[in-house]
Design a protein around this motif. Structure first.
Motif, mmCIF file in Angstrom:
data_model
loop_
_atom_site.group_PDB
_atom_site.id
_atom_site.type_symbol
_atom_site.label_atom_id
_atom_site.label_comp_id
_atom_site.label_asym_id
_atom_site.label_seq_id
_atom_site.Cartn_x
_atom_site.Cartn_y
_atom_site.Cartn_z
ATOM 1 N N ARG A 34 0.891 -1.236 0.022
ATOM 2 C CA ARG A 34 0.104 -0.015 -0.038
ATOM 3 C C ARG A 34 0.938 1.246 -0.113
ATOM 4 N NH1 ARG A 34 -3.951 1.300 4.764
ATOM 5 N NH2 ARG A 34 -2.596 2.781 5.465
ATOM 6 N N ASP B 175 0.537 5.636 0.371
ATOM 7 C CA ASP B 175 -0.338 6.713 0.705
ATOM 8 C C ASP B 175 0.550 8.252 0.715
ATOM 9 O OD1 ASP B 175 -0.603 4.939 3.868
ATOM 10 O OD2 ASP B 175 0.944 6.415 3.297
ATOM 11 N N SER C 113 -10.336 -2.764 9.519
ATOM 12 C CA SER C 113 -11.038 -2.441 8.345
ATOM 13 C C SER C 113 -12.326 -3.268 8.145
ATOM 14 C CB SER C 113 -10.271 -2.300 7.172
ATOM 15 O OG SER C 113 -9.993 -3.639 6.588
ATOM 16 N N ALA D 287 -15.790 -0.780 -1.223
ATOM 17 C CA ALA D 287 -14.734 -0.109 -0.758
ATOM 18 C C ALA D 287 -14.381 -0.796 0.631
ATOM 19 C CB ALA D 287 -15.298 1.431 -0.457
ATOM 20 N N THR E 164 -10.537 2.964 1.360
ATOM 21 C CA THR E 164 -9.650 2.527 0.136
ATOM 22 C C THR E 164 -10.787 1.761 -0.878
ATOM 23 O OG1 THR E 164 -9.231 0.279 1.307
ATOM 24 C CG2 THR E 164 -7.684 2.179 1.490
ATOM 25 N N PHE F 60 -11.054 -0.895 -4.305
ATOM 26 C CA PHE F 60 -10.340 -1.939 -5.124
ATOM 27 C C PHE F 60 -11.264 -2.536 -6.085
ATOM 28 C CE2 PHE F 60 -11.804 -3.495 -0.987
ATOM 29 C CZ PHE F 60 -12.487 -4.661 -1.404
#
Length: 143
Positions: free
Chosen positions: A5, A7, A107, A113, A141, A143
């Motif tokens: 990842r 960022d 998460s 999302a 996030t 995907f």
């Protein structure tokens, strides 16, 4: 289970009048930290595949950190003066330095999302002692 990842983050420290132990008092423009990091991520699902996909994860990696508006009349020789505590570790008002980070988060999925909350320990390699901070991030996030 494993991922990568990247960022980009932005942090602003209020430039109002303040008092730092051993650094005196002073007022500066709002110091800012821009960072670009690349992390390895280890996902640990909490439940079998479901609509919500709850997951805890660990992440760690490195990146570059750009410090802006870290100026003052701080005297690095005597340790007396006004300004920010970071001025002692930085060589000017704007610097780019390398750093490492590591942390954990939670998460859950909503459609395509993921909503997350995480925290990490960031250590930036500066002159003398490292600049260290702990941001708490909330985000989405896709995907």
């Amino acid at each position: 289970m494993f991922g990568v990842r990247g960022d980009i983050s932005y942090n602003r420290i209020s430039g109002r009048e303040r008092n730092f132990t051993n650094f005196g008092t002073g007022s500066t423009a709002d110091p800012q930290i821009w960072a670009g990091m690349l992390d390895l991520k280890l996902n640990l699902p909490l439940a079998p595949a479901s609509t919500w996909r709850p997951t805890i994860y660990a992440l760690g990696g490195g990146g570059v950190h750009y410090f802006k508006n870290f100026t003052s009349d701080f005297n690095t020789t005597t340790g007396v003066g006004s300004g920010t505590a970071f001025q002692a570790q930085l060589d000017g008002s704007s610097q780019t330095k390398f750093g490492l980070n590591g942390g954990a988060g939670f998460s859950f999925g909503i459609g395509a999302a993921n909503v997350f909350i995480e925290s990490r320990y960031v250590s930036v390699f500066t002159r003398g002692n490292n600049v260290n901070y702990i941001p708490v991030n909330v985000g989405i996030t896709f995907f």
